[in-house]
Design a protein around this motif. Structure first.
Motif, PDB file in Angstrom:
ATOM      1  N   PRO A 134       0.757  -1.422  -0.016  1.00  0.00           N
ATOM      2  CA  PRO A 134       0.019  -0.100   0.068  1.00  0.00           C
ATOM      3  C   PRO A 134       0.969   1.330  -0.219  1.00  0.00           C
ATOM      4  O   PRO A 134       0.467   2.241  -0.187  1.00  0.00           O
ATOM      5  CB  PRO A 134      -0.796  -0.159   1.260  1.00  0.00           C
ATOM      6  CG  PRO A 134      -0.883  -1.468   1.759  1.00  0.00           C
ATOM      7  CD  PRO A 134       0.431  -2.029   1.262  1.00  0.00           C
ATOM      8  N   LEU A 169       0.627   3.423  -3.178  1.00  0.00           N
ATOM      9  CA  LEU A 169      -0.645   4.372  -3.141  1.00  0.00           C
ATOM     10  C   LEU A 169      -0.071   5.957  -2.969  1.00  0.00           C
ATOM     11  O   LEU A 169      -0.892   6.816  -3.369  1.00  0.00           O
ATOM     12  CB  LEU A 169      -1.736   4.015  -2.329  1.00  0.00           C
ATOM     13  CG  LEU A 169      -2.630   2.806  -2.622  1.00  0.00           C
ATOM     14  CD1 LEU A 169      -3.569   2.290  -1.614  1.00  0.00           C
ATOM     15  CD2 LEU A 169      -3.162   2.974  -3.960  1.00  0.00           C
ATOM     16  N   SER A 178      -4.064   3.831   2.449  1.00  0.00           N
ATOM     17  CA  SER A 178      -2.699   3.038   2.479  1.00  0.00           C
ATOM     18  C   SER A 178      -2.139   3.012   3.990  1.00  0.00           C
ATOM     19  O   SER A 178      -1.566   2.281   4.409  1.00  0.00           O
ATOM     20  CB  SER A 178      -1.633   3.915   1.788  1.00  0.00           C
ATOM     21  OG  SER A 178      -0.209   3.769   2.201  1.00  0.00           O
ATOM     22  N   LEU A 203      -4.228   0.272   5.780  1.00  0.00           N
ATOM     23  CA  LEU A 203      -3.803  -1.071   5.267  1.00  0.00           C
ATOM     24  C   LEU A 203      -2.581  -1.322   5.927  1.00  0.00           C
ATOM     25  O   LEU A 203      -1.941  -2.462   6.273  1.00  0.00           O
ATOM     26  CB  LEU A 203      -3.534  -1.177   3.700  1.00  0.00           C
ATOM     27  CG  LEU A 203      -4.896  -1.135   3.032  1.00  0.00           C
ATOM     28  CD1 LEU A 203      -4.782  -1.063   1.618  1.00  0.00           C
ATOM     29  CD2 LEU A 203      -5.882  -2.330   3.190  1.00  0.00           C
ATOM     30  N   ARG A 204      -1.652  -0.285   5.947  1.00  0.00           N
ATOM     31  CA  ARG A 204      -0.249  -0.450   6.673  1.00  0.00           C
ATOM     32  C   ARG A 204      -0.322  -0.758   8.092  1.00  0.00           C
ATOM     33  O   ARG A 204       0.583  -1.612   8.656  1.00  0.00           O
ATOM     34  CB  ARG A 204       0.579   0.837   6.407  1.00  0.00           C
ATOM     35  CG  ARG A 204       1.169   0.697   4.853  1.00  0.00           C
ATOM     36  CD  ARG A 204       1.591   2.084   4.533  1.00  0.00           C
ATOM     37  NE  ARG A 204       2.618   2.454   5.384  1.00  0.00           N
ATOM     38  CZ  ARG A 204       4.097   2.064   5.613  1.00  0.00           C
ATOM     39  NH1 ARG A 204       4.373   1.348   4.922  1.00  0.00           N
ATOM     40  NH2 ARG A 204       4.664   2.642   6.570  1.00  0.00           N
TER      41      ARG A 204
END
Length: 394
Positions: free
Chosen positions: A92, A95, A108, A111-112
């Motif tokens: 991610p 992104l 991002s 997700l991270r």
């Protein structure tokens, strides 16, 4: 690690080197973007509130992922879970360069956060699985170095590196966890073989009917004291010091001492009385917070400056040492069957304490000023340490 391997260096134990490489790659990725993502959001037109929400979203998904780890490992196994963690941390990040909108940074970061939650709980649990109980302190110390060194190196230098090399180069660093996918299969197989470790004397006897939280609550309280104090200082360092140079030196005193003490006190945890070490480290933390509080009220600039540096140093010693000793003691109190659950609670408490310290300091400072805020945090540290140490002695 079998009986013949009990005296070899920790990093040479089967699976440990692979784990440490994966952890360093993941923490490097996390560290390089932590200070940069909010700045990039601002540069792309986001409000200050939206930029602040980047870190909030990151930590929220981190904690959610941490609490799902026990189920995930039991259901999907180590290989798939670790692979997901590294992918979620690394992929991610692209992104943030490919999209010009601040929404991409939020997505991002969410997700991270999942990837970082997997890595923190998985890394601590895996380190405990790969070594015998009597060497767990040294293992936690080595793991602490692997976590702390990339943070020390990259969090402070990220803005300078971004200015020098640009966001594309920073994002390449942030995708480093993808290189760790080559390590996942052999590491996962090794961890699967260690999934039910031998119950040595140090791991015996926790009654299953007692909740993990109740068993390790005093160690979590100690961790909360340390991380909330550290979170307050890291957040308000610029406001505490008279100039940027003084703030940088104070932070260097804190982080510079916190990094080696994570290793030193981890190793000592295998050889020395844990309660005495924790009591000494709590005393150092309280003295450090008291010195920082005094520095904010002293009129003489030179005296205030030295109090600031002394406070940062004492807090750094305690901040690093209490992280390792609290984790080792929590593993010991929880027992062999609860390693993942202990790791979940410890990591979630670490993140919660960091955020709570910053929030409490900000609220108190808004109400009555920064000196009052740190005086209150010092008093809370004394009370919390007294309660936790009393519980541990019972």
């Amino acid at each position: 690690m079998d009986a013949n391997d009990r005296h070899i260096p920790i990093h040479k134990a089967q699976g440990v080197r692979l784990l440490l490489i994966a952890v360093v790659l993941g923490v490097a990725s996390f560290s390089i973007l932590l200070p940069l993502s909010p700045a990039w959001a601002l540069a792309r037109g986001a409000s200050e509130a939206a930029a602040g929400s980047v870190t909030t979203v990151l930590m929220a998904t981190t904690i959610m992922a941490q609490f799902a780890m026990n189920y995930a490992i039991r259901t999907f196994g180590w290989t798939k879970v670790l692979a997901l963690g590294l992918i979620a941390l690394g992929a991610p990040a692209t992104l943030q360069v490919l999209s010009s909108g601040s929404a991409a940074i939020l997505i991002s970061s969410a997700l991270r956060g999942i990837g970082f939650g997997i890595l923190t709980v998985g890394g601590a649990t895996a380190m405990a699985l790969l070594v015998p109980a009597e060497r767990r302190g040294a293992a936690v110390g080595v793991y602490g170095l692997a976590v702390a060194f990339p943070q020390l190196l990259l969090m402070s230098s990220a803005p300078v590196l971004d200015q020098r090399f640009g966001s594309f180069a920073m994002t390449l660093i942030a995708t480093l966890p993808l290189a760790g996918l080559f390590l996942v299969r052999p590491l996962g197989r090794t961890l699967s073989r260690h999934a039910v470790p031998d119950r040595g004397p140090a791991d015996s006897g926790s009654p299953q009917r007692t909740s993990t939280f109740r068993l390790i609550a005093p160690t979590l309280l100690i961790l909360l004291i340390a991380t909330s104090s550290g979170g307050a200082v890291l957040t308000f360092a610029s406001q505490m010091a008279p100039d940027a140079a003084s703030a940088a030196i104070m932070l260097l005193c804190m982080t510079g001492f916190a990094t080696p003490t994570r290793w030193i006190f981890g190793v000592l945890s295998d050889r020395r009385d844990m309660l005495k070490m924790i009591a000494g480290l709590c005393a150092a933390l309280v003295l450090g917070m008291a010195a920082l509080s005094a520095a904010l009220s002293i009129d003489d600039p030179r005296t205030a400056q030295w109090a600031l540096y002394a406070g940062g140093t004492l807090l750094g010693l305690a901040y690093g040492g209490l992280q390792s000793t609290s984790l080792v003691l929590a593993f010991r109190l929880g027992g062999a069957a609860r390693l993942t659950r202990v790791s979940v609670l410890w990591n979630a408490s670490f993140d919660l304490g960091t955020g709570a310290g910053a929030l409490a300091a900000g609220g108190l400072a808004t109400a009555a000023g920064l000196p009052f805020a740190f005086a209150c945090l010092t008093v809370l540290s004394v009370l919390g340490a007294a309660i936790a140490l009393r519980r541990l002695q019972d």
